[in-house]
Design a protein around this motif. Structure first.
Motif, PDB file in Angstrom:
ATOM      1  N   SER A  50       4.898   1.370  -7.950  1.00 27.77           N
ATOM      2  CA  SER A  50       3.518   1.629  -7.546  1.00 27.77           C
ATOM      3  C   SER A  50       2.572   0.608  -8.165  1.00 27.77           C
ATOM      4  O   SER A  50       1.689   0.071  -7.486  1.00 27.77           O
ATOM      5  CB  SER A  50       3.110   3.044  -7.972  1.00 27.77           C
ATOM      6  N   ARG A  51       2.753   0.332  -9.439  1.00 32.22           N
ATOM      7  CA  ARG A  51       1.894  -0.643 -10.114  1.00 32.22           C
ATOM      8  C   ARG A  51       2.077  -2.028  -9.514  1.00 32.22           C
ATOM      9  O   ARG A  51       1.115  -2.751  -9.286  1.00 32.22           O
ATOM     10  CB  ARG A  51       2.183  -0.658 -11.620  1.00 32.22           C
TER      11      ARG A  51
ATOM     12  N   ARG B 231       1.743   6.933  -6.857  1.00 30.66           N
ATOM     13  CA  ARG B 231       0.407   7.070  -7.446  1.00 30.66           C
ATOM     14  C   ARG B 231       0.373   8.016  -8.643  1.00 30.66           C
ATOM     15  O   ARG B 231      -0.326   7.777  -9.618  1.00 30.66           O
ATOM     16  CB  ARG B 231      -0.554   7.546  -6.368  1.00 30.66           C
TER      17      ARG B 231
ATOM     18  N   GLY C  69       3.018  -2.688  -6.449  1.00 31.71           N
ATOM     19  CA  GLY C  69       2.380  -2.652  -5.134  1.00 31.71           C
ATOM     20  C   GLY C  69       0.873  -2.798  -5.238  1.00 31.71           C
ATOM     21  O   GLY C  69       0.250  -3.526  -4.462  1.00 31.71           O
ATOM     22  N   ARG C  70       0.281  -2.109  -6.193  1.00 33.89           N
ATOM     23  CA  ARG C  70      -1.169  -2.199  -6.391  1.00 33.89           C
ATOM     24  C   ARG C  70      -1.577  -3.605  -6.792  1.00 33.89           C
ATOM     25  O   ARG C  70      -2.542  -4.168  -6.258  1.00 33.89           O
ATOM     26  CB  ARG C  70      -1.616  -1.195  -7.465  1.00 33.89           C
ATOM     27  N   ASN C  71      -0.824  -4.206  -7.704  1.00 29.99           N
ATOM     28  CA  ASN C  71      -1.136  -5.568  -8.142  1.00 29.99           C
ATOM     29  C   ASN C  71      -0.992  -6.563  -7.001  1.00 29.99           C
ATOM     30  O   ASN C  71      -1.827  -7.455  -6.830  1.00 29.99           O
ATOM     31  CB  ASN C  71      -0.244  -5.973  -9.312  1.00 29.99           C
TER      32      ASN C  71
ATOM     33  N   TYR D 143      -1.175  -5.941  -3.734  1.00 29.98           N
ATOM     34  CA  TYR D 143      -2.246  -5.718  -2.762  1.00 29.98           C
ATOM     35  C   TYR D 143      -3.563  -6.296  -3.276  1.00 29.98           C
ATOM     36  O   TYR D 143      -4.294  -6.947  -2.519  1.00 29.98           O
ATOM     37  CB  TYR D 143      -2.418  -4.231  -2.449  1.00 29.98           C
ATOM     38  N   SER D 144      -3.883  -6.080  -4.529  1.00 30.90           N
ATOM     39  CA  SER D 144      -5.140  -6.594  -5.085  1.00 30.90           C
ATOM     40  C   SER D 144      -5.190  -8.118  -5.029  1.00 30.90           C
ATOM     41  O   SER D 144      -6.214  -8.703  -4.669  1.00 30.90           O
ATOM     42  CB  SER D 144      -5.304  -6.135  -6.536  1.00 30.90           C
TER      43      SER D 144
ATOM     44  N   TRP E  81       2.307   1.678  -3.462  1.00 30.56           N
ATOM     45  CA  TRP E  81       1.234   2.088  -4.368  1.00 30.56           C
ATOM     46  C   TRP E  81       0.989   3.584  -4.241  1.00 30.56           C
ATOM     47  O   TRP E  81       0.933   4.315  -5.233  1.00 30.56           O
ATOM     48  CB  TRP E  81      -0.006   1.282  -4.041  1.00 30.56           C
ATOM     49  N   GLN E  82       0.857   4.058  -3.003  1.00 30.92           N
ATOM     50  CA  GLN E  82       0.537   5.466  -2.791  1.00 30.92           C
ATOM     51  C   GLN E  82       1.711   6.390  -3.106  1.00 30.92           C
ATOM     52  O   GLN E  82       1.508   7.503  -3.594  1.00 30.92           O
ATOM     53  CB  GLN E  82       0.060   5.681  -1.357  1.00 30.92           C
TER      54      GLN E  82
ATOM     55  N   LEU F  21       0.827  -1.212   0.000  1.00 30.51           N
ATOM     56  CA  LEU F  21       0.000   0.000   0.000  1.00 30.51           C
ATOM     57  C   LEU F  21       0.859   1.258   0.000  1.00 30.51           C
ATOM     58  O   LEU F  21       0.547   2.240  -0.676  1.00 30.51           O
ATOM     59  CB  LEU F  21      -0.937  -0.003   1.207  1.00 30.51           C
TER      60      LEU F  21
END
Length: 79
Positions: A51-52, A39, A54-56, A58-59, A35-36, A32
């Motif tokens: 960031s991408r 961003r 991290g987002r992937n 986390y999802s 990701w932030q 997270l």
């Protein structure tokens, strides 16, 4: 930390829940943060790529956790 809507059958069950949430939190927090942090970074930049990722991550983690929780509910309901 217990929420008002959480119900546990015993203190032992609450401790198991706390350990599980802590474990998920320790895995989710760095993703997270990454990701932030990136961003608004340009696409293709190192920070944007982090960031991408991290987002992937986390999802994927959140979806897996939710599937596990639903499977547990289904297993208890089938009894």
């Amino acid at each position: 930390m217990r929420r008002p809507w959480q119900l546990y059958c015993s203190d032992a069950c609450r401790a198991v829940g706390d350990r599980e949430f802590r474990s998920i939190g320790h895995r989710a927090a760095p993703a997270l943060l990454a990701w932030q942090m990136g961003r608004y970074a340009p696409k293709g930049s190192p920070l944007g790529d982090l960031s991408r990722a991290g987002r992937n991550y986390y999802s994927t983690l959140a979806a897996g956790w939710l599937r596990d929780r639903r499977a547990r509910v289904a297993a208890v309901s089938d009894r």
